[in-house]
Design a protein around this motif. Structure first.
Motif, PDB file in Angstrom:
ATOM      1  N   LEU A 195     -24.872 -89.675  57.467  1.00  0.00           N
ATOM      2  CA  LEU A 195     -25.046 -88.338  56.907  1.00  0.00           C
ATOM      3  C   LEU A 195     -26.164 -87.587  57.620  1.00  0.00           C
ATOM      4  CD1 LEU A 195     -24.772 -89.264  53.118  1.00  0.00           C
ATOM      5  CD2 LEU A 195     -22.985 -88.268  54.558  1.00  0.00           C
ATOM      6  N   ASN A 196     -26.189 -86.283  57.428  1.00  0.00           N
ATOM      7  CA  ASN A 196     -27.221 -85.424  58.015  1.00  0.00           C
ATOM      8  C   ASN A 196     -27.351 -85.622  59.525  1.00  0.00           C
ATOM      9  OD1 ASN A 196     -28.210 -84.096  55.606  1.00  0.00           O
ATOM     10  ND2 ASN A 196     -29.061 -86.085  55.013  1.00  0.00           N
ATOM     11  N   ASP A 197     -26.221 -85.762  60.175  1.00  0.00           N
ATOM     12  CA  ASP A 197     -26.230 -85.950  61.613  1.00  0.00           C
ATOM     13  C   ASP A 197     -24.980 -85.294  62.196  1.00  0.00           C
ATOM     14  OD1 ASP A 197     -27.146 -86.772  64.089  1.00  0.00           O
ATOM     15  OD2 ASP A 197     -27.564 -88.826  63.419  1.00  0.00           O
ATOM     16  N   ALA A 198     -24.954 -85.166  63.488  1.00  0.00           N
ATOM     17  CA  ALA A 198     -23.828 -84.488  64.135  1.00  0.00           C
ATOM     18  C   ALA A 198     -23.595 -85.089  65.502  1.00  0.00           C
ATOM     19  CB  ALA A 198     -24.106 -82.990  64.243  1.00  0.00           C
ATOM     20  N   ILE A 199     -22.458 -84.780  66.048  1.00  0.00           N
ATOM     21  CA  ILE A 199     -22.078 -85.294  67.355  1.00  0.00           C
ATOM     22  C   ILE A 199     -21.442 -84.165  68.148  1.00  0.00           C
ATOM     23  CG2 ILE A 199     -19.969 -86.177  66.291  1.00  0.00           C
ATOM     24  CD1 ILE A 199     -19.793 -88.245  68.482  1.00  0.00           C
ATOM     25  N   ASP A 200     -21.962 -83.943  69.322  1.00  0.00           N
ATOM     26  CA  ASP A 200     -21.410 -82.912  70.203  1.00  0.00           C
ATOM     27  C   ASP A 200     -20.540 -83.610  71.238  1.00  0.00           C
ATOM     28  OD1 ASP A 200     -20.860 -80.630  71.572  1.00  0.00           O
ATOM     29  OD2 ASP A 200     -22.807 -80.473  72.555  1.00  0.00           O
TER      30      ASP A 200
END
Length: 406
Positions: free
Chosen positions: A223-228
């Motif tokens: 959670l509270n993360d992202a991936i580009d």
């Protein structure tokens, strides 16, 4: 090419007076659940002639795509050919692409033979839905059933050859797909979500969803993360992927984008759309920016700013706009058919979590009703029934595909 309305004679038995009434020609752009249900509602009205412009040869239901991605029988049985479901009397034109719906309802499309054709109706209904930012959770390119089943089969084959799959997005689609893969294939799945709550339905719904996900031990939720990262199909083998936080996901074979939708409205002048690309519809479901005195344009389903991304709203829009089209055909004023308060009413969130669990937000967040209402068949037969289609799924479609490894 001009499509001209026909004239028919209607008898009023109370006065025995013959009145000549011009039949209204209605063109529906798009044949998803909204367009299909609108056709059903209008097919028997003698005041109305219906033409549909559609790319696909089939009707599908995106609520079932996470299951279709891992089960071949489910994918096949949940895609229904238009020639078996379309009501009689509807003129279906299969097009390569609709290139423009102009103000005043003039429609331009291209054929598979390379011709450019323009058509004009007395009324137009835009029901083109939305598209996913990813490639697998929705048939964005409008390919025919055979080609779409090949896409689903390639997806399943790639998952079967993987040891670690990353799903981006913790909404309903992401949670369901991650759970389907973990349950049916028994491999590691990482679900990456940029918020601190799955499904964005409040802390209680997040908790019951997380409880269900944790019962599938091969899923890790970040959670509270992202991936580009673009979608990745194991073209070059496993590779490490770094999240925005710096966390490294080791030996990833496959990345699937399950977040982000946009309305299918690229064929409309952006100046006539709202800032997000939706067609603005009023309480009559009239697209005021596209409507003129000569042609009324309606917008229903996900392409409308009132669709809210829900298939059940698309179906309800069809029934609502049919009332106004029938009034139009009878030469009567249009009415309010979709109150503004519906745009803010609470909507239930119903998901499956694998084959043994689920979550539902109403009447209170719980696992029991989610399991009972969606796990078995992803609610696809229910949606089919709402579309007037009596269909049942086979046992093979409702059990783990035998080609899945455990």
């Amino acid at each position: 090419v001009a499509l001209h309305p026909r004239i028919f004679r209607r008898q009023f038995s109370s006065t025995h007076t013959s009145i000549m009434v011009a039949q209204k020609h209605v063109i529906i752009v798009g044949m998803g659940p909204a367009g299909h249900n609108l056709c059903r509602a209008l097919a028997s009205d003698r005041n109305i002639k219906v033409t549909v412009l559609e790319r696909k040869d089939h009707l599908d239901f995106c609520v079932g795509t996470p299951r279709a991605a891992v089960n071949k029988a489910f994918a096949d049985e949940s895609c229904l050919m238009h020639n078996t479901t379309l009501p009689q009397g509807i003129n279906l034109i299969k097009v390569k692409e609709v290139t423009q719906v102009a103000k005043g309802g003039l429609i331009t499309y291209t054929t598979f033979e390379g011709q450019t054709v323009s058509v004009q109706g007395d009324a137009v209904v835009v029901a083109t839905g939305s598209r996913y930012n990813g490639s697998f959770m929705k048939n964005n390119n409008g390919v025919d059933k055979a080609a779409w089943l090949q896409v689903m089969d390639k997806f399943k084959t790639t998952v079967a050859a993987s040891q670690h799959v990353v799903c981006i997005g913790g909404g309903a689609t992401g949670v369901e797909l991650a759970a389907e893969i973990a349950n049916d294939f028994g491999i590691k799945v990482t679900l990456v979500h940029r918020s601190d709550e799955l499904l964005m339905g409040g802390p209680k719904l997040h908790k019951v969803t997380m409880d269900a996900v944790k019962r599938l031990p091969s899923i890790e939720v970040v959670l509270n993360d992202a991936i580009d990262h673009a979608e990745y199909m194991n073209e070059q083998g496993a590779k490490d992927i770094t999240l925005k936080s710096g966390k490294v996901l080791k030996a990833v074979n496959m990345v699937v984008l399950c977040a982000g939708t946009t309305p299918n409205s690229k064929f409309i002048d952006p100046a006539l759309l709202d800032p997000r690309g939706f067609i603005e519809a009023d309480e009559r479901l009239v697209a005021t920016s596209l409507t003129t005195n000569q042609c009324t344009v309606f917008a229903i389903g996900d392409v409308s700013n009132r669709g809210r991304g829900r298939i059940i709203y698309a179906i309800d829009h069809a029934a609502a706009v049919a009332k106004n089209i029938k009034l139009l055909g009878a030469g009567k004023p249009l009415q309010i058919v979709w109150a503004t308060k519906k745009d803010t009413e609470s909507l239930p969130c119903l998901i499956s979590v694998g084959r043994k669990d689920g979550a539902l937000s109403l009447p209170f967040p719980n696992n029991m009703l989610g399991k009972a209402l969606k796990v078995k068949d992803m609610a696809v037969p229910y949606i089919m029934n709402k579309c007037g289609i009596k269909a049942k799924l086979s046992q093979a479609a409702m059990t783990v595909d035998p080609s899945c490894k455990k």
